[in-house]
Write a protein that holds these residues in place. Sequence first.
Motif, PDB file in Angstrom:
ATOM      1  N   THR A   1       7.680  22.376 -68.467  1.00  0.00           N
ATOM      2  CA  THR A   1       7.207  23.107 -69.634  1.00  0.00           C
ATOM      3  C   THR A   1       5.800  23.591 -69.328  1.00  0.00           C
ATOM      4  OG1 THR A   1       8.553  21.803 -71.161  1.00  0.00           O
ATOM      5  CG2 THR A   1       6.677  22.988 -72.083  1.00  0.00           C
TER       6      THR A   1
ATOM      7  N   SER B   1       3.618  29.362 -70.305  1.00  0.00           N
ATOM      8  CA  SER B   1       4.380  30.607 -70.449  1.00  0.00           C
ATOM      9  C   SER B   1       5.865  30.374 -70.694  1.00  0.00           C
ATOM     10  CB  SER B   1       4.207  31.476 -69.191  1.00  0.00           C
ATOM     11  OG  SER B   1       4.711  30.822 -68.049  1.00  0.00           O
ATOM     12  N   GLY B   2       6.284  29.116 -70.835  1.00  0.00           N
ATOM     13  CA  GLY B   2       7.688  28.853 -71.106  1.00  0.00           C
ATOM     14  C   GLY B   2       8.239  27.709 -70.288  1.00  0.00           C
TER      15      GLY B   2
ATOM     16  N   ARG C   1      13.549  31.082 -65.234  1.00  0.00           N
ATOM     17  CA  ARG C   1      13.013  30.835 -66.565  1.00  0.00           C
ATOM     18  C   ARG C   1      14.192  30.541 -67.498  1.00  0.00           C
ATOM     19  NH1 ARG C   1       8.413  32.488 -69.243  1.00  0.00           N
ATOM     20  NH2 ARG C   1       7.905  34.112 -67.720  1.00  0.00           N
TER      21      ARG C   1
ATOM     22  N   GLN D   1      15.906  30.792 -70.901  1.00  0.00           N
ATOM     23  CA  GLN D   1      15.857  31.669 -72.064  1.00  0.00           C
ATOM     24  C   GLN D   1      16.794  31.138 -73.145  1.00  0.00           C
ATOM     25  OE1 GLN D   1      13.552  33.835 -71.974  1.00  0.00           O
ATOM     26  NE2 GLN D   1      13.661  35.286 -70.286  1.00  0.00           N
TER      27      GLN D   1
ATOM     28  N   GLY E   1      15.094  27.449 -74.314  1.00  0.00           N
ATOM     29  CA  GLY E   1      13.812  27.845 -73.731  1.00  0.00           C
ATOM     30  C   GLY E   1      12.791  28.237 -74.778  1.00  0.00           C
ATOM     31  N   MET E   2      13.003  27.807 -76.015  1.00  0.00           N
ATOM     32  CA  MET E   2      12.094  28.143 -77.110  1.00  0.00           C
ATOM     33  C   MET E   2      11.557  26.880 -77.781  1.00  0.00           C
ATOM     34  SD  MET E   2      14.200  31.164 -79.095  1.00  0.00           S
ATOM     35  CE  MET E   2      14.769  32.646 -78.259  1.00  0.00           C
TER      36      MET E   2
ATOM     37  N   GLY F   1       8.907  36.824 -71.875  1.00  0.00           N
ATOM     38  CA  GLY F   1       9.241  35.408 -71.957  1.00  0.00           C
ATOM     39  C   GLY F   1       8.076  34.573 -72.432  1.00  0.00           C
TER      40      GLY F   1
ATOM     41  N   TRP G   1       7.849  32.362 -75.921  1.00  0.00           N
ATOM     42  CA  TRP G   1       7.488  30.945 -75.892  1.00  0.00           C
ATOM     43  C   TRP G   1       6.308  30.668 -76.834  1.00  0.00           C
ATOM     44  CZ3 TRP G   1       9.310  26.407 -74.775  1.00  0.00           C
ATOM     45  CH2 TRP G   1       8.445  25.326 -74.600  1.00  0.00           C
TER      46      TRP G   1
END
Length: 478
Positions: free
Chosen positions: A47, A50-51, A73, A75, A79-80, A153, A157
């Motif tokens: 983590t 940037s994400g 990455r 998504q 990924g949120m 991305g 995030w």
Amino acid sequence: MLIAALLAGLLQVGAGPDSPAVPAWEPAHAGLMAKAPGTPGYGVQFTTPSGRLVFTNLHFDPATRDAKMELYRIQGPAGMGPYRLGAELGFHAKEPTQGSNHPCWFDNFFYAVRTLEGSPARSAGLDPGKYGGRFAVTALEGVDGKNFGWDLGALVWYLTNRPEVELNLIRRPVMFGGPSRRNPRVTLRKVETAIDPADGFFTAGGIDSALIQPWLGHAPLWRDLLILRSRTPRLAPLAVDLPTGRRWLVSAPTDPSAEGPGKGQRTLEVWREDPLAGPYPYAKALADLWLEPREGLGPGRVLRIEGQWYRIQTLTTDPATGRPTACSLGPWKADIPALLAGASEARELGSLPSPGLWETLEQAANDALLEWKTLALPDALASQDAQAAAALVLRIEKGLLALDLEVKGIRSRLDAAARAEAERKAQAELATKEGKPARATPAPPVESERLADLLDQRKAILMAILGNAKQSLASLRR
């Protein structure tokens, strides 16, 4: 895909010393990693500001033995963070100004592809409008005064991890005048139910190489990645005992993300230490890499481990994963009856695209045949009757004919390949002059003039054996 353009030369062992800049990581959710390219089922998840990122698909280059891994990455919901703006966002990259529209229509900006009714995005005025998507009048120049390097991305995030943000909106003129800007503050909605850690997908690229570079020489990262890979059922190591000691075998794809599980070219990794223990550096623990033939391994197949030739005696695999579940190897011994009948020992290697290996094995077969001629043939001739002697003569004569055809076929194919290469080079020169792309250079042929020469030598050895066999047959018929 491997993000070579972003991290060329970096995603491999030895990129730098252990670094305290490496953030904490954790094993990625197996259900999520089953969706990654190649369906690896494992990964090391980070983590970052940037994400969420993940390293996966650890594999080894068959030629250099360099270890490589792939970076993606995460998504989607996995990924949120827990907060939602209520908008699906997109990014428009700067392009040359066209027509009479204001330059702001062609600049860098984020935009709403769609927004949900009653969402914070809709209430703030971030709406695709009648133009839809990137052509909406209102666009997003940033959040809290940041444009995140125009990394969509990173923006997502950031948004999903803040309960309240300031949207930096720009309203672009439809016909005349200039743009207007406003910065409404919005409260994002928190997700009421827990996020499913497997609910996501992956994208490659768009990740700052300066962020990743310090991590690549961090030994614990590589250890954990190997351990996680080794716990995956289809990549679990199999222990075998060889004359050199216990070794561990892993059958793995050479290009995991492109080929997928159990498909395409594979390598047989031979480890001096159990990969489940996470040995590192890999170069010391990885004893050998054997490129498997495309038709796969099986009993009777020949392979070389740590400079020694072996023949597979038994091999069973899991039908679901293709992982070897049992294997026994015996020291390679030349099949003398087959050689007398004109067999090519190197055919047991299968379709290996590795120039030099065929010659090495055929040379070993010639040496074995020569030793048999000198040490064992006299006793074999003395102990046989006329019928056995006649059968031996016939076998060798047929073997000579088969070898003759084999040698002629090799040289004919090499001549054809040389002509095709000369034509390709001529066409490439012409394409260069005309500004057209040239045809790709084909892989070099596995066969070679030296291979043909070695089989010619075998013909000479067989001729000598045939002479002795005929003398013995003539003596027995008197």
